[in-house]
Design a protein around this motif. Structure first.
Motif, PDB file in Angstrom:
ATOM      1  N   HIS A 113      28.634  41.042  35.901  1.00  0.00           N
ATOM      2  CA  HIS A 113      28.427  41.690  35.487  1.00  0.00           C
ATOM      3  C   HIS A 113      28.664  42.312  34.478  1.00  0.00           C
ATOM      4  CE1 HIS A 113      26.236  45.733  35.840  1.00  0.00           C
ATOM      5  NE2 HIS A 113      27.109  46.121  36.092  1.00  0.00           N
ATOM      6  N   ARG A 114      27.703  42.329  33.877  1.00  0.00           N
ATOM      7  CA  ARG A 114      28.428  43.076  32.357  1.00  0.00           C
ATOM      8  C   ARG A 114      29.687  42.911  32.033  1.00  0.00           C
ATOM      9  NH1 ARG A 114      26.620  49.572  32.081  1.00  0.00           N
ATOM     10  NH2 ARG A 114      24.308  49.337  32.186  1.00  0.00           N
ATOM     11  N   GLY A 115      30.084  41.436  31.136  1.00  0.00           N
ATOM     12  CA  GLY A 115      31.208  40.399  31.481  1.00  0.00           C
ATOM     13  C   GLY A 115      31.975  40.415  31.751  1.00  0.00           C
ATOM     14  N   ARG A 116      32.555  40.935  33.572  1.00  0.00           N
ATOM     15  CA  ARG A 116      32.667  40.902  34.291  1.00  0.00           C
ATOM     16  C   ARG A 116      32.969  40.735  35.615  1.00  0.00           C
ATOM     17  NH1 ARG A 116      35.697  45.774  36.559  1.00  0.00           N
ATOM     18  NH2 ARG A 116      36.983  46.028  34.771  1.00  0.00           N
ATOM     19  N   THR A 117      33.284  39.554  37.012  1.00  0.00           N
ATOM     20  CA  THR A 117      32.574  38.146  37.280  1.00  0.00           C
ATOM     21  C   THR A 117      33.684  38.772  38.845  1.00  0.00           C
ATOM     22  OG1 THR A 117      32.665  36.702  36.514  1.00  0.00           O
ATOM     23  CG2 THR A 117      32.919  35.953  38.874  1.00  0.00           C
ATOM     24  N   TYR A 118      32.713  39.855  39.639  1.00  0.00           N
ATOM     25  CA  TYR A 118      33.565  40.289  40.903  1.00  0.00           C
ATOM     26  C   TYR A 118      34.045  39.202  41.847  1.00  0.00           C
ATOM     27  CZ  TYR A 118      32.518  44.412  38.765  1.00  0.00           C
ATOM     28  OH  TYR A 118      32.693  45.528  37.752  1.00  0.00           O
ATOM     29  N   LEU A 119      35.189  38.888  42.333  1.00  0.00           N
ATOM     30  CA  LEU A 119      35.261  37.894  43.624  1.00  0.00           C
ATOM     31  C   LEU A 119      35.141  38.841  44.892  1.00  0.00           C
ATOM     32  CD1 LEU A 119      37.436  36.067  41.820  1.00  0.00           C
ATOM     33  CD2 LEU A 119      35.503  35.538  41.593  1.00  0.00           C
ATOM     34  N   GLY A 120      34.808  38.854  45.813  1.00  0.00           N
ATOM     35  CA  GLY A 120      34.640  39.094  46.904  1.00  0.00           C
ATOM     36  C   GLY A 120      35.820  38.403  48.133  1.00  0.00           C
ATOM     37  N   SER A 121      36.016  39.116  49.142  1.00  0.00           N
ATOM     38  CA  SER A 121      36.341  38.692  50.529  1.00  0.00           C
ATOM     39  C   SER A 121      36.496  39.014  51.586  1.00  0.00           C
ATOM     40  CB  SER A 121      38.318  39.070  50.043  1.00  0.00           C
ATOM     41  OG  SER A 121      38.313  40.021  50.101  1.00  0.00           O
ATOM     42  N   THR A 122      36.673  39.017  52.605  1.00  0.00           N
ATOM     43  CA  THR A 122      36.652  39.278  53.846  1.00  0.00           C
ATOM     44  C   THR A 122      37.570  40.696  54.386  1.00  0.00           C
ATOM     45  OG1 THR A 122      37.222  37.635  55.096  1.00  0.00           O
ATOM     46  CG2 THR A 122      34.634  37.917  54.421  1.00  0.00           C
ATOM     47  N   ASP A 123      38.753  40.685  54.149  1.00  0.00           N
ATOM     48  CA  ASP A 123      39.714  40.981  54.730  1.00  0.00           C
ATOM     49  C   ASP A 123      41.179  41.527  53.535  1.00  0.00           C
ATOM     50  OD1 ASP A 123      39.378  40.995  57.273  1.00  0.00           O
ATOM     51  OD2 ASP A 123      38.812  39.053  56.870  1.00  0.00           O
ATOM     52  N   LEU A 124      40.509  40.838  52.080  1.00  0.00           N
ATOM     53  CA  LEU A 124      42.282  41.379  51.888  1.00  0.00           C
ATOM     54  C   LEU A 124      41.317  42.334  51.467  1.00  0.00           C
ATOM     55  CD1 LEU A 124      42.131  38.245  48.770  1.00  0.00           C
ATOM     56  CD2 LEU A 124      43.205  38.398  51.182  1.00  0.00           C
ATOM     57  N   PRO A 125      43.606  43.809  50.341  1.00  0.00           N
ATOM     58  CA  PRO A 125      43.571  45.128  50.482  1.00  0.00           C
ATOM     59  C   PRO A 125      43.759  45.161  48.962  1.00  0.00           C
ATOM     60  CG  PRO A 125      45.307  44.069  50.839  1.00  0.00           C
ATOM     61  CD  PRO A 125      44.756  42.718  51.109  1.00  0.00           C
ATOM     62  N   PHE A 126      42.219  44.202  48.340  1.00  0.00           N
ATOM     63  CA  PHE A 126      41.993  44.205  46.439  1.00  0.00           C
ATOM     64  C   PHE A 126      40.922  44.370  46.252  1.00  0.00           C
ATOM     65  CE2 PHE A 126      44.459  40.698  47.649  1.00  0.00           C
ATOM     66  CZ  PHE A 126      44.418  40.242  46.794  1.00  0.00           C
ATOM     67  N   LEU A 127      40.595  44.009  45.116  1.00  0.00           N
ATOM     68  CA  LEU A 127      39.342  43.225  44.837  1.00  0.00           C
ATOM     69  C   LEU A 127      39.896  42.767  43.345  1.00  0.00           C
ATOM     70  CD1 LEU A 127      36.548  42.831  43.735  1.00  0.00           C
ATOM     71  CD2 LEU A 127      35.702  45.324  42.517  1.00  0.00           C
TER      72      LEU A 127
END
Length: 410
Positions: free
Chosen positions: A362-376
């Protein structure tokens, strides 16, 4: 001598007790295709997933899935049952709590059935958030007010079978139909490890019609169906079967409409969510790797032996299985037809992240999801949103380059 006999008797009593103890799972015999593919060609190890940064450490715990509006806001749900809005300036705003807002929410999976756990999120044509909550059902949420409407509860389910583990979500821009998965009719998200070990076909692909409220079962007897993604022309839908490392193609249009086929099998890991990239390919977050080593991967090794799996489920605490999961991040790019790996991104040491649930651009950025990690974790594309470069090799090189530019998309 008496002491030795007593020890043997005690040991036999323990063994007998474990044998007679009922197992929580009822596994079937299954032989996974293998061995896993070698780490070569487009699968060759690299460190491109280490070229990012972490946002909101300690504030977002397990941002699983993402969607975005035309104003540049990104929406996600976390392990504590909350829905969030991330502004274009990286401000973080709470939208709502899916279930009860308790202090214990997020502290243990035991509270998830009460607090809620949003998984798949998308925006519909009316600008409402459609949320697949693993425990509380399919919801519509106003992103401005946080007002929630239950579209289909887990108790209602479909065809007389309640939902137990709502997971992936996709919305047709042509028809407005909502496609979603119920990963298991037996196990909820907090027992996902039992679902993976049991390896039974208890999952379904479903659709929800917002005009009529009708829910249809499109496919059943699936192995932990997870992420879903429509092709650009919406002729087919890709469905990840996490527990057996496979992706299916379900045809929605044309002469094969209503049928399924295997798109990718014997994968190098266990696929989670699937999203379209900006160039019409598909990006797959891998929940865990499945690498070829001296011995077969653990799940491959035990899959053909139901008795072994029953025993393991009885004697090994669920959290201990996490010790078998390497701290490794892996993203696959599949071709435009959903078949075949054309490129990969790796973080072999887990420096930025690991166990990727979703890859959203989205808009020049790639977001990496997780099920449990305490950060984005995020990756930034050089040159901003109009950059044409791609870390997946947009110029035809499947091994080099940088991230594709991202356009606002729901």
């Amino acid at each position: 001598m008496l002491s030795k006999r007593s020890s043997v008797a005690a040991l036999l009593a323990v063994v007998a007790g474990v044998y007679l103890l009922p197992s929580p799972i009822d596994p079937e015999r299954h032989v996974l295709k293998g061995p896993p593919p070698a780490l070569e060609g487009p699968l060759a190890v690299n460190t491109r997933l280490q070229e990012g940064r972490r946002l909101f450490p300690g504030k977002l715990h397990g941002p699983e899935s993402f969607t975005a509006d035309e104003e540049g806001n990104v929406f996600t749900g976390t392990v504590d049952g909350k829905l969030w809005r991330i502004g274009p300036d990286d401000t973080l705003t709470l939208i709502t709590q899916m279930g009860q807002d308790l202090p214990e929410c997020g502290s243990s999976t035991d509270y998830e059935p009460v607090c809620g756990r949003p998984h798949g999120v998308r925006l519909d044509r009316r600008g409402q958030l459609i949320v697949a909550d693993s425990y509380l059902g399919l919801h519509s949420v106003d992103p401005q007010t946080g007002e929630k409407t239950v579209l289909r509860s887990n108790a209602q389910g479909a065809d007389g079978v309640p939902f137990a583990f709502l997971n992936g979500l996709e919305i047709s821009s042509q028809t407005g139909l909502v496609y979603f998965t119920d990963s298991s009719s037996r196990w909820g998200r907090r027992h996902v490890r039992l679902e993976v070990i049991e390896l039974n076909r208890l999952g379904r692909l479903l659709s929800y019609d917002p005009e009529t409220g009708r829910v249809d079962v499109l496919l059943d007897s699936l192995y932990m169906p997870n992420g879903v993604a429509l092709s650009p022309d919406e002729r087919f839908l890709l469905v990840a079967e996490t527990s057996i490392g496979r992706v299916l193609r379900y045809w929605l249009k044309g002469p094969r409409a209503g049928t399924k086929e295997v798109a990718v099998d014997n994968m190098i890991g266990y696929p989670d969510n699937i999203r379209r990239s900006d160039r019409g390919t598909f990006l797959v977050g891998m929940a865990a790797t499945r690498f070829r080593k001296v011995t077969p991967p653990f799940l491959d090794l035990i899959a053909p032996y139901p008795a072994v799996k029953r025993l393991l489920a009885k004697v090994i605490p669920l959290r201990w299985y996490d010790l078998l999961l390497p701290r490794y991040a892996l993203v696959l790019e599949l071709g435009a037809d959903g078949g075949g790996v054309v490129a990969t991104l790796h973080d072999p040491e887990g420096r930025l992240t690991w166990a990727v649930s979703e890859v959203f651009q989205h808009r020049g950025r790639t977001y990496l999801g997780s099920t449990d990690l305490p950060f984005l974790p995020v990756l930034e594309a050089p040159g901003g949103a109009m950059s044409g470069a791609s870390c997946f090799g947009g110029g035809g090189d499947a091994h080099g380059g940088r991230l594709p530019s991202a356009r606002a998309r729901t």
